[in-house]
Design a protein around this motif. Structure first.
Motif, mmCIF file in Angstrom:
data_model
loop_
_atom_site.group_PDB
_atom_site.id
_atom_site.type_symbol
_atom_site.label_atom_id
_atom_site.label_comp_id
_atom_site.label_asym_id
_atom_site.label_seq_id
_atom_site.Cartn_x
_atom_site.Cartn_y
_atom_site.Cartn_z
ATOM 1 N N VAL A 10 -60.202 -103.800 -70.115
ATOM 2 C CA VAL A 10 -59.734 -103.731 -68.724
ATOM 3 C C VAL A 10 -60.499 -102.658 -67.965
ATOM 4 C CG1 VAL A 10 -57.783 -103.117 -67.240
ATOM 5 C CG2 VAL A 10 -57.426 -104.634 -69.193
ATOM 6 N N GLU A 11 -60.637 -101.485 -68.578
ATOM 7 C CA GLU A 11 -61.332 -100.370 -67.926
ATOM 8 C C GLU A 11 -62.804 -100.706 -67.686
ATOM 9 O OE1 GLU A 11 -62.468 -95.687 -68.848
ATOM 10 O OE2 GLU A 11 -60.864 -96.666 -69.976
ATOM 11 N N SER A 12 -63.450 -101.316 -68.665
ATOM 12 C CA SER A 12 -64.870 -101.655 -68.542
ATOM 13 C C SER A 12 -65.111 -102.666 -67.430
ATOM 14 C CB SER A 12 -65.402 -102.213 -69.867
ATOM 15 O OG SER A 12 -65.312 -101.255 -70.893
ATOM 16 N N LEU A 13 -64.269 -103.697 -67.375
ATOM 17 C CA LEU A 13 -64.433 -104.721 -66.347
ATOM 18 C C LEU A 13 -64.078 -104.172 -64.963
ATOM 19 C CD1 LEU A 13 -63.024 -107.843 -68.222
ATOM 20 C CD2 LEU A 13 -65.392 -107.413 -67.588
ATOM 21 N N LEU A 205 -67.927 -104.041 -41.620
ATOM 22 C CA LEU A 205 -67.906 -105.264 -42.423
ATOM 23 C C LEU A 205 -68.128 -106.475 -41.525
ATOM 24 C CD1 LEU A 205 -64.774 -104.482 -44.625
ATOM 25 C CD2 LEU A 205 -67.145 -103.865 -45.058
ATOM 26 N N THR A 206 -68.847 -107.450 -42.051
ATOM 27 C CA THR A 206 -69.027 -108.695 -41.323
ATOM 28 C C THR A 206 -68.471 -109.824 -42.182
ATOM 29 O OG1 THR A 206 -70.623 -110.216 -40.347
ATOM 30 C CG2 THR A 206 -71.417 -108.902 -42.196
ATOM 31 N N PHE A 207 -67.519 -110.546 -41.638
ATOM 32 C CA PHE A 207 -66.749 -111.472 -42.470
ATOM 33 C C PHE A 207 -67.363 -112.863 -42.596
ATOM 34 C CE2 PHE A 207 -63.493 -108.351 -41.163
ATOM 35 C CZ PHE A 207 -63.133 -107.931 -42.431
ATOM 36 N N ASP A 208 -68.614 -113.038 -42.112
ATOM 37 C CA ASP A 208 -69.240 -114.349 -42.293
ATOM 38 C C ASP A 208 -70.428 -114.282 -43.246
ATOM 39 O OD1 ASP A 208 -70.973 -112.927 -40.766
ATOM 40 O OD2 ASP A 208 -71.152 -114.391 -39.150
ATOM 41 N N ARG A 209 -70.512 -113.169 -44.003
ATOM 42 C CA ARG A 209 -71.608 -113.014 -44.945
ATOM 43 C C ARG A 209 -71.388 -113.884 -46.175
ATOM 44 N NH1 ARG A 209 -73.230 -107.504 -48.274
ATOM 45 N NH2 ARG A 209 -74.936 -108.422 -49.447
ATOM 46 N N LYS A 210 -72.473 -114.464 -46.678
ATOM 47 C CA LYS A 210 -72.401 -115.260 -47.903
ATOM 48 C C LYS A 210 -72.103 -114.342 -49.089
ATOM 49 C CE LYS A 210 -74.980 -118.530 -50.769
ATOM 50 N NZ LYS A 210 -76.263 -119.238 -50.974
ATOM 51 N N VAL A 211 -71.169 -114.748 -49.926
ATOM 52 C CA VAL A 211 -70.779 -113.931 -51.077
ATOM 53 C C VAL A 211 -71.877 -113.964 -52.137
ATOM 54 C CG1 VAL A 211 -69.103 -113.672 -52.939
ATOM 55 C CG2 VAL A 211 -68.343 -114.365 -50.676
ATOM 56 N N PRO A 212 -72.329 -112.782 -52.631
ATOM 57 C CA PRO A 212 -73.357 -112.768 -53.673
ATOM 58 C C PRO A 212 -72.777 -113.155 -55.021
ATOM 59 C CG PRO A 212 -72.594 -110.551 -53.242
ATOM 60 C CD PRO A 212 -71.894 -111.454 -52.249
ATOM 61 N N THR A 213 -73.633 -113.432 -55.967
ATOM 62 C CA THR A 213 -73.180 -113.744 -57.335
ATOM 63 C C THR A 213 -73.957 -112.892 -58.308
ATOM 64 O OG1 THR A 213 -74.798 -115.525 -57.542
ATOM 65 C CG2 THR A 213 -72.602 -116.123 -56.745
ATOM 66 N N ASN A 214 -73.423 -112.788 -59.511
ATOM 67 C CA ASN A 214 -74.082 -111.980 -60.535
ATOM 68 C C ASN A 214 -73.731 -112.560 -61.893
ATOM 69 O OD1 ASN A 214 -75.635 -109.987 -61.619
ATOM 70 N ND2 ASN A 214 -74.166 -108.331 -61.328
ATOM 71 N N ASP A 215 -74.475 -112.174 -62.906
ATOM 72 C CA ASP A 215 -74.217 -112.670 -64.249
ATOM 73 C C ASP A 215 -73.550 -111.593 -65.068
ATOM 74 O OD1 ASP A 215 -75.401 -112.964 -67.284
ATOM 75 O OD2 ASP A 215 -75.013 -114.893 -66.327
ATOM 76 N N ILE A 216 -72.509 -111.958 -65.773
ATOM 77 C CA ILE A 216 -71.702 -110.969 -66.496
ATOM 78 C C ILE A 216 -72.504 -110.255 -67.582
ATOM 79 C CG2 ILE A 216 -70.817 -112.645 -68.178
ATOM 80 C CD1 ILE A 216 -68.177 -111.096 -68.025
ATOM 81 N N SER A 217 -73.446 -110.960 -68.238
ATOM 82 C CA SER A 217 -74.221 -110.322 -69.302
ATOM 83 C C SER A 217 -75.073 -109.190 -68.747
ATOM 84 C CB SER A 217 -75.111 -111.349 -70.010
ATOM 85 O OG SER A 217 -76.004 -111.948 -69.083
ATOM 86 N N MET A 218 -75.556 -109.346 -67.501
ATOM 87 C CA MET A 218 -76.332 -108.281 -66.873
ATOM 88 C C MET A 218 -75.426 -107.144 -66.442
ATOM 89 S SD MET A 218 -78.853 -110.567 -64.476
ATOM 90 C CE MET A 218 -79.439 -109.107 -63.628
ATOM 91 N N ALA A 219 -74.261 -107.487 -65.918
ATOM 92 C CA ALA A 219 -73.351 -106.485 -65.380
ATOM 93 C C ALA A 219 -72.814 -105.546 -66.454
ATOM 94 C CB ALA A 219 -72.194 -107.173 -64.663
ATOM 95 N N LEU A 220 -72.624 -106.042 -67.653
ATOM 96 C CA LEU A 220 -72.023 -105.237 -68.714
ATOM 97 C C LEU A 220 -73.048 -104.689 -69.707
ATOM 98 C CD1 LEU A 220 -68.859 -107.411 -69.462
ATOM 99 C CD2 LEU A 220 -68.945 -105.237 -68.250
ATOM 100 N N SER A 221 -74.319 -104.950 -69.450
ATOM 101 C CA SER A 221 -75.343 -104.484 -70.387
ATOM 102 C C SER A 221 -75.631 -103.013 -70.200
ATOM 103 C CB SER A 221 -76.626 -105.276 -70.175
ATOM 104 O OG SER A 221 -77.137 -105.081 -68.886
#
Length: 221
Positions: A10-13, A205-221
């Motif tokens: 939980v803490e790591s995520l 903040l601008t509320f019409d911005r496209k949401v970015p994406t990421n890969d979990i393996s990169m995020a937790l490496s």
């Protein structure tokens, strides 16, 4: 043992989300997480359930878990709640301010500034959010500190989705001005500065911005 392992997941995520290493909409595959942490899918599932209760992720039947992607309306509501809570917190802080508490806040603001100057994105994100939690902690109000921590975690997600440019330097400057008002025991000015600070964050903040994406393996490496 299982409880401590679940807490670690939980803490790591949570940290990966708050530090903007896991982006809104990222799929959190149970097996990939289990392989990464070297645990069973059962423990991963327990951790994901806790994160869902904190609204940092959403669980979708037959699809799995995803990092939460708050709607614009929810973003505005989160900031509105923060303004209500933090206005009263600021008033209370002024009434019980001490030189030691001011020193602690000044030290925190100095750490923020250093992180901003080093372009330490993860460090500055954590420190800028923690300034508000630190105020509650210095007051000895653990419940308020926990509530603010949860709201600020959601704000970090919202900022990632909708902020057009870094306002970190401005936030640091505004924190410094808030501390000056607190040190002077100028209640009305401190409350006004806190409210303006939170409004500035929301206005960037601008509320019409496209949401970015990421890969979990990169995020937790």
């Amino acid at each position: 043992m299982e409880s401590s392992t679940t807490s670690f997941i939980v803490e790591s995520l949570t940290r990966a989300i708050v530090d903007h290493r896991l982006h809104p909409g990222t799929k959190l595959a149970e097996q990939k997480l289990a392989d990464h942490f070297g645990v069973s899918r059962t423990l991963v599932r327990q951790a994901l359930f806790q994160l869902a209760q904190n609204r940092l992720i959403r669980l979708e039947p037959a699809r799995g878990a995803f990092v939460a992607a708050p709607a614009a309306n929810e973003a505005r509501q989160v900031f509105a709640v923060r303004r209500m809570l933090e206005a009263e917190m600021t008033r209370a802080f002024v009434r019980e301010v001490t030189p030691a508490k001011i020193r602690a806040l000044k030290e925190h603001v100095a750490q923020e500034k250093a992180a901003v100057e080093k372009e330490d994105v993860a460090g500055r994100t954590e420190l800028l959010g923690d300034f508000h939690v630190r105020m509650a902690e210095l007051m000895g109000n653990e419940v308020l500190a926990q509530m603010l921590g949860e709201l600020i975690s959601r704000c970090a997600l919202i900022t990632l989705m909708y902020q057009t440019r870094s306002a970190a330097e401005h936030s640091n400057d505004e924190h410094a001005e808030i501390v000056k008002a607190l040190a002077a025991k100028d209640e009305e000015r401190a409350v006004r500065l806190m409210n303006e600070h939170l409004l500035h964050v929301e206005e960037n903040l601008t509320f019409d911005r496209k949401v970015p994406t990421n890969d979990i393996s990169m995020a937790l490496s």
